[in-house]
Design an enzyme around this catalytic site. Structure first.
Site, mmCIF file in Angstrom:
data_model
loop_
_atom_site.group_PDB
_atom_site.id
_atom_site.type_symbol
_atom_site.label_atom_id
_atom_site.label_comp_id
_atom_site.label_asym_id
_atom_site.label_seq_id
_atom_site.Cartn_x
_atom_site.Cartn_y
_atom_site.Cartn_z
ATOM 1 N N PRO A 120 0.702 -1.038 0.148
ATOM 2 C CA PRO A 120 0.267 0.257 -0.132
ATOM 3 C C PRO A 120 1.076 1.625 -0.545
ATOM 4 C CG PRO A 120 -1.035 -1.704 1.891
ATOM 5 C CD PRO A 120 0.078 -2.189 1.119
ATOM 6 N N CYS A 121 0.355 2.382 -0.583
ATOM 7 C CA CYS A 121 1.266 4.001 -0.747
ATOM 8 C C CYS A 121 0.728 4.554 -0.632
ATOM 9 C CB CYS A 121 1.084 3.768 -2.527
ATOM 10 S SG CYS A 121 -0.223 4.131 -3.177
ATOM 11 N N GLN A 122 -0.629 4.478 0.105
ATOM 12 C CA GLN A 122 -1.696 5.961 0.641
ATOM 13 C C GLN A 122 -0.364 6.995 1.640
ATOM 14 O OE1 GLN A 122 -2.864 2.764 0.147
ATOM 15 N NE2 GLN A 122 -5.050 2.817 -0.137
ATOM 16 N N GLN A 181 4.171 0.339 -7.433
ATOM 17 C CA GLN A 181 3.746 1.467 -6.534
ATOM 18 C C GLN A 181 3.882 2.586 -7.522
ATOM 19 O OE1 GLN A 181 1.786 2.518 -4.937
ATOM 20 N NE2 GLN A 181 1.332 -0.011 -4.092
#
Length: 517
Positions: free
Chosen positions: A81-83, A252
């Site tokens: 996940p990159c948020q 990503q």
């Protein structure tokens, strides 16, 4: 049951473990290339799509698994996940990135020591994990208090509104006062009760601001998730009795490129040839503009044995032109590409939304899919984005049908589609159409909750085809590589779901070919 077979893979085939596998963008690409993939995914909706597509899956948090659980996996892939790195407007994203880089440096320091004891490497990872868990527990307490304060504040605002109405203000006037309530204590009212409520509201606002600052300092659990693939590589490379992965592929958003660059340094120490590359999806035949930061690595045992710097993998060659919003681009063979990117083979023009959707209808008709996917006949159209541009939420981005789509996000179903000539509303993109814009097969069986978010978060399969082919089949010359890509691109278009499966849980190891049980 799993569709992965226990028989040895073909000479061109690899066994892949895919972390944070999502609905299967990389997995379906690997499937048409002849590889066998096991994905790990926690999201119930994405797992349901994977089950319906017949993709082998373990459902659960990646942190509950370890590399030693899959000793027969030859390749590691993933997109954590990159948020946490893309928080707009504050320094939270930068701090999270700095934290991750600090942890990577700690791991690099311990693995670069020659003949380092495995127990010391593992203790370093355990300290990092414990630090992250401690911060996560603290963050949960702060979040709980924040929710409590927000509930109290909402009740206080209702009380202020009711008091304003009681003092003779209309409902609309009371609402307008509340809307402009940035600093409650600066408002002048003679009513003692109202002044007290405003003071309490001001104190709650101050506490909320402090809680938000504290949360930014603590970060969240996603900060640690981006470290998981690196630890899996280290464990397979350094744990006694384990063998290194033959290849590693991670992708990503562009802000994660700094993480991949630091990853590459560690992988080089472990004996890998590496390459980080910022890839424009439309330059690989995806009918949308989207940029992805990709890390590719291939183990080089000869260089590792001789203690040489393993060096770098070559770049993945772009097959299509990069998109530029001007009509003359179609006449520019290498528009948007540097001299290093140019190849002898002329590049195709980028693929438009209209062309991709038309092709999907042709494939669906030929395959006689049942039930047929939801594909709409539209005149020339314009897509009006759900997002504002240039900082103005009212200024919506627009793309015509004869251009690639803008980046497909989890809000893709909210984009308006209108006639190009008169602005008349048309059908919005269906799940099948949004999937096609991500280059999923038209037959892909989207299932479960929040399908638009699944689609927006996925790896575009056609981009994955290029990367997987490049890293896992380096022996092919340019002509052979192009023939191979042509073959698997057609196979991707024509792909149909296998027999549905049920995702496994962490304990369901029996007879799984990657587990060695």
């Amino acid at each position: 049951m799993s569709h992965i077979e226990n028989a040895p893979p073909s000479p061109a085939g690899f066994r892949i473990v895919d972390l944070f596998a999502g609905p299967g963008g990389l997995d379906v690409a690997a499937d048409v290339l002849g590889h066998q993939v096991t994905g790990i995914e926690w999201d119930p909706g994405a797992c349901e799509t994977r089950n319906t597509a017949g993709l082998d899956t373990f459902r659960g948090d990646v942190r509950e698994f370890r590399a030693i659980f899959f000793p027969h996996a030859q390749v590691l892939t993933g997109g954590p996940p990159c948020q946490t790195f893309t928080v707009a407007g504050h320094g939270a994203g930068r701090r999270a990135l700095d934290d991750v880089l600090k942890y990577i440096a700690q791991l690099h320091d311990v693995v670069r020591v020659e003949n380092q004891d495995w127990r010391k490497i593992f203790r370093t990872w355990r300290r990092i994990s414990e630090d992250l868990r401690s911060r996560e527990r603290k963050a949960e307490k702060v979040k709980a208090r924040k929710r409590e304060v927000e509930d109290i504040r909402a009740a206080k605002r209702r009380a202020i509104r009711n008091r304003l109405v009681h003092l003779g203000n209309s409902d609309d006037a009371a609402k307008n006062i509340l809307k402009g309530l940035k600093d409650p204590q600066k408002l002048e009212f003679q009513d003692y009760e109202l002044k007290g409520l405003l003071k309490e509201l001001s104190d709650l606002n101050d506490e909320l601001a402090k809680l938000k600052d504290e949360l930014e300092e603590l970060g969240d659990e996603r900060t640690g998730l981006v470290l998981q693939p690196l630890w899996w590589v280290i464990e397979r490379s350094k744990r006694p009795g384990s063998t290194p992965y033959e290849a590693v592929i991670l992708e990503q958003v562009p802000t994660v490129m700094r993480v991949w660059e630091e990853y590459a340094k560690v992988l080089a120490t472990l004996g890998y040839k590496t390459r980080t590359q910022l890839m424009h999806t439309e330059a690989f035949g995806v009918p949308q503009t989207r940029r992805r930061a990709v890390l590719m690595a291939r183990f080089d045992p000869t260089a590792f044995a001789n203690k040489l710097h393993p060096g770098h993998l070559p770049k993945v060659s772009e097959s299509h032109m990069r998109y530029q919003p001007r009509t003359e681009q179609a006449d520019t063979l290498f528009s948007g590409a540097s001299e290093e990117d140019r190849t002898e083979r002329p590049k195709d023009c980028w693929v438009s939304m209209g062309k991709a959707l038309k092709r999907a209808k042709e494939v669906a008709d030929r395959l006689k899919l049942n039930p047929p996917p939801e594909l709409h006949d539209r005149p020339d159209f314009t897509v009006v984005s759900n997002y504002g541009t240039g900082g103005d939420p009212k200024l919506r981005g627009r793309r015509d049908h004869d251009n690639p789509a803008a980046t497909v996000t989890g809000k893709v179903s909210r984009n308006r589609v209108v006639r190009k000539d008169n602005g008349e509303y048309l059908n919005r993109f269906s799940s099948a159409e949004a999937g096609v814009l991500q280059t999923f097969p038209v037959a892909y069986p989207w299932s479960g909750n929040d399908v638009p978010q699944q689609i927006g978060n996925a790896v575009p399969p056609r981009l994955a085809l290029h990367v997987l082919r490049h890293v896992l089949e380096p022996e092919l010359n340019d002509e052979e590589a192009q023939d191979r890509l042509d073959q698997v691109t057609t196979a991707l278009e024509n792909w149909k779901p296998k027999k549905p499966v049920t995702a496994r849980r962490r304990k369901d190891w029996k007879d799984h070919p990657l587990a060695g049980c």
